[in-house]
Design an enzyme around this catalytic site. Structure first.
Site, PDB file in Angstrom:
ATOM      1  N   LYS A  53    -119.459  -0.860  25.322  1.00  0.00           N
ATOM      2  CA  LYS A  53    -119.123  -0.047  26.499  1.00  0.00           C
ATOM      3  C   LYS A  53    -118.612   1.330  26.048  1.00  0.00           C
ATOM      4  O   LYS A  53    -118.292   1.523  24.865  1.00  0.00           O
ATOM      5  CB  LYS A  53    -118.069  -0.772  27.343  1.00  0.00           C
ATOM      6  CG  LYS A  53    -116.760  -1.042  26.610  1.00  0.00           C
ATOM      7  CD  LYS A  53    -115.886  -2.035  27.377  1.00  0.00           C
ATOM      8  CE  LYS A  53    -114.605  -2.320  26.628  1.00  0.00           C
ATOM      9  NZ  LYS A  53    -113.833  -3.412  27.241  1.00  0.00           N
ATOM     10  N   ARG A  96    -106.648  -9.144  36.571  1.00  0.00           N
ATOM     11  CA  ARG A  96    -107.530  -7.996  36.713  1.00  0.00           C
ATOM     12  C   ARG A  96    -108.762  -8.526  37.441  1.00  0.00           C
ATOM     13  O   ARG A  96    -108.739  -8.619  38.645  1.00  0.00           O
ATOM     14  CB  ARG A  96    -107.828  -7.417  35.312  1.00  0.00           C
ATOM     15  CG  ARG A  96    -108.298  -5.999  35.334  1.00  0.00           C
ATOM     16  CD  ARG A  96    -108.368  -5.374  33.941  1.00  0.00           C
ATOM     17  NE  ARG A  96    -109.260  -6.099  33.036  1.00  0.00           N
ATOM     18  CZ  ARG A  96    -109.563  -5.686  31.803  1.00  0.00           C
ATOM     19  NH1 ARG A  96    -109.033  -4.559  31.328  1.00  0.00           N
ATOM     20  NH2 ARG A  96    -110.377  -6.379  31.036  1.00  0.00           N
ATOM     21  N   TYR A 153     -98.610  27.561  20.251  1.00  0.00           N
ATOM     22  CA  TYR A 153     -98.182  27.701  21.643  1.00  0.00           C
ATOM     23  C   TYR A 153     -96.822  27.053  21.868  1.00  0.00           C
ATOM     24  O   TYR A 153     -96.565  25.961  21.359  1.00  0.00           O
ATOM     25  CB  TYR A 153     -99.173  27.011  22.581  1.00  0.00           C
ATOM     26  CG  TYR A 153    -100.468  27.762  22.768  1.00  0.00           C
ATOM     27  CD1 TYR A 153    -100.489  29.042  23.302  1.00  0.00           C
ATOM     28  CD2 TYR A 153    -101.670  27.171  22.421  1.00  0.00           C
ATOM     29  CE1 TYR A 153    -101.686  29.717  23.490  1.00  0.00           C
ATOM     30  CE2 TYR A 153    -102.877  27.834  22.611  1.00  0.00           C
ATOM     31  CZ  TYR A 153    -102.872  29.112  23.147  1.00  0.00           C
ATOM     32  OH  TYR A 153    -104.060  29.763  23.324  1.00  0.00           O
ATOM     33  N   MET A 187    -106.637  24.019  22.081  1.00  0.00           N
ATOM     34  CA  MET A 187    -107.941  23.533  22.533  1.00  0.00           C
ATOM     35  C   MET A 187    -108.930  23.371  21.375  1.00  0.00           C
ATOM     36  O   MET A 187    -109.657  22.375  21.291  1.00  0.00           O
ATOM     37  CB  MET A 187    -108.513  24.471  23.598  1.00  0.00           C
ATOM     38  CG  MET A 187    -109.811  23.959  24.191  1.00  0.00           C
ATOM     39  SD  MET A 187    -110.552  25.072  25.384  1.00  0.00           S
ATOM     40  CE  MET A 187    -109.544  24.796  26.825  1.00  0.00           C
TER      41      MET A 187
HETATM   42  C1  LIG Z   1    -113.629  -4.349  26.241  1.00  0.00           C
HETATM   43  C2  LIG Z   1    -113.739  -5.807  26.386  1.00  0.00           C
HETATM   44  C3  LIG Z   1    -113.805  -6.626  25.253  1.00  0.00           C
HETATM   45  C4  LIG Z   1    -113.629  -6.093  23.840  1.00  0.00           C
HETATM   46  O1  LIG Z   1    -112.257  -5.870  23.588  1.00  0.00           O
HETATM   47  P1  LIG Z   1    -111.717  -5.381  22.160  1.00  0.00           P
HETATM   48  O2  LIG Z   1    -110.248  -5.395  22.291  1.00  0.00           O
HETATM   49  O3  LIG Z   1    -112.251  -4.000  21.973  1.00  0.00           O
HETATM   50  O4  LIG Z   1    -112.243  -6.316  21.154  1.00  0.00           O
HETATM   51  C5  LIG Z   1    -114.001  -7.975  25.446  1.00  0.00           C
HETATM   52  N1  LIG Z   1    -114.116  -8.501  26.696  1.00  0.00           N
HETATM   53  C6  LIG Z   1    -114.041  -7.743  27.808  1.00  0.00           C
HETATM   54  C7  LIG Z   1    -114.138  -8.370  29.136  1.00  0.00           C
HETATM   55  C8  LIG Z   1    -113.846  -6.381  27.697  1.00  0.00           C
HETATM   56  O5  LIG Z   1    -113.745  -5.632  28.795  1.00  0.00           O
END
Ligand SMILES: *Cc1c(COP(=O)(O)O)cnc(C)c1O
Length: 364
Positions: free
Chosen positions: A35, A130, A261, A309
């Site tokens: 992802k 969640r 800055y 930046m």
């Molecule tokens: C992102 C995610 C993972 C991977 O998690 P890591 O901590 O990066 O290994 C696994 N399962 C779900 C449902 C996720 O959203």
């Protein structure tokens, strides 16, 4: 000459980290989680680096389609499932698995005619609160899915909130597993036949616990980052992204002079200030405080002043060889990303994902 900032993706490290995940997986099949543009590494590169995975998991429907177009023929899992009926048609067309986590999704499945069956991960909420059905609601959700002709295999999935902590004060992995087993048993008790396949474990679950599962879902460990306080190196993981630049300017300043800055940093003595071509518009965290480690000519130096930046400044007093053109590693090989993240009050995940589009990327 282009600006000297470049990110290098180490495909061999990705392959080795995947082998590490497989060794921890106790025979489970491995979803390599890609992802967020493969945690900033690029989808196409991840497809090559993780060619040995059993499947790729992500949340972006369009990126999943892109993986098919790039030639990925093994399973693909949408971790958040589908968002509307049109996504379901895309899933059927491209052979994408998806998680089913709420009643609304089941209703969509019930009213959408699909040309091909789709495989699903039925998600159980075991305390993360969640996504997912509660253990009490899971058997009914399962029964409704199982009765649908266009649903293929159903895998039970859950996600751990504190797999990275040895002794979490709130919700332990063991507590979540108890709830998971209760939910799984309620499906069995409803006379639904043999136990369903399971999908458990992010990186922390894999590295720190020993659970039996049919699928595991490592992400960060595949990129050489650590999900916990322990260093990635201690887990045998290799950094898969190096962010490197150069010193593009030097100022010799006297005690009392201020830097950057807001003039937040005042030199206590005479120091040599190195200016690095990398700033927050490149993905470097703006909130990184003075002292955040930066490697210059292979020697550790510390950030000084506010990150701007396009540039940041380092104290070169202890790097006598440093000059304009000296190599700088912001993170990656020689400078663990987790150390930089810790200093900046964040996690390696966020730094990888924030790599800005303007940063050129090459491969090694
Ligand atoms: C992102 C995610 C993972 C991977 O998690 P890591 O901590 O990066 O290994 C696994 N399962 C779900 C449902 C996720 O959203």
């Amino acid at each position: 000459m282009p600006r000297p900032l470049i990110a290098t993706i180490h495909l061999d490290a990705m392959q080795q980290n995947l082998a590490r995940a497989r060794a921890c997986a106790r025979g489970a099949k491995v979803w390599a989680v890609v992802k967020a543009n493969a945690y900033g590494h690029g989808l196409e590169r991840a497809m090559r680096g993780f060619a040995g995975a059993d499947g790729l998991a992500l949340v972006e429907v369009d990126y999943a389609v892109r993986l098919r177009e790039l030639g990925w023929i093994k399973p693909i899992l949408l971790l958040e499932g589908f968002f509307d009926a049109s996504d379901l048609l895309v899933m059927a067309q491209y052979g994408l698995n998806g998680s089913v986590h709420c009643e609304e999704q089941i209703a969509m499945l019930a009213t959408t005619r699909l040309p091909h069956a789709i495989d699903v991960h039925l998600k159980m909420n075991t305390g993360m609160n969640r996504l997912g059905f509660t253990p009490q609601a899971i058997a009914a959700a399962y029964a409704r899915l199982r009765a649908m002709p266009h649903i293929g295999t159903i895998t039970l999935m859950t996600h751990f909130a504190n797999a990275d902590e040895a002794a979490p004060t709130r919700l332990s992995l063991a507590q979540q597993m108890l709830r998971f087993e209760a939910g799984a048993a309620s499906i069995g008790a409803a006379g639904e036949g043999p136990a369903l396949p399971r999908s458990l474990c992010n990186s922390a679950g894999l590295l720190l616990h020993h659970l039996d599962s049919d699928w595991v879902r490592p992400g960060i460990m595949l990129y050489g980052g650590t999900p916990s306080g322990t260093s990635a190196q201690a887990f045998g993981l290799l950094p898969s992204m190096s962010l490197r630049s150069s010193i593009i300017g030097i100022q010799d300043i006297a005690a009392g002079e201020v830097v950057g800055y807001g003039s937040r940093y005042a030199a206590a003595g005479n120091i040599k200030v190195g200016v690095v071509a990398c700033g927050y518009a490149d993905g470097y965290p703006r909130h990184a405080p003075a002292g955040t480690p930066v490697l210059v000519d292979g020697v550790r130096a510390g950030l000084i002043g506010r990150v701007s930046m396009d540039m940041l400044m380092v104290d070169l007093s202890h790097v006598p060889s440093a000059k304009v053109g000296s190599s700088v590693t912001l993170w990656g090989q020689g400078m663990p990303i987790d150390e930089v993240a810790l200093a900046a009050g964040t996690i390696g995940y966020e730094l990888m994902c924030a790599l800005a589009p303007r940063v050129p990327v090459n491969e090694a």
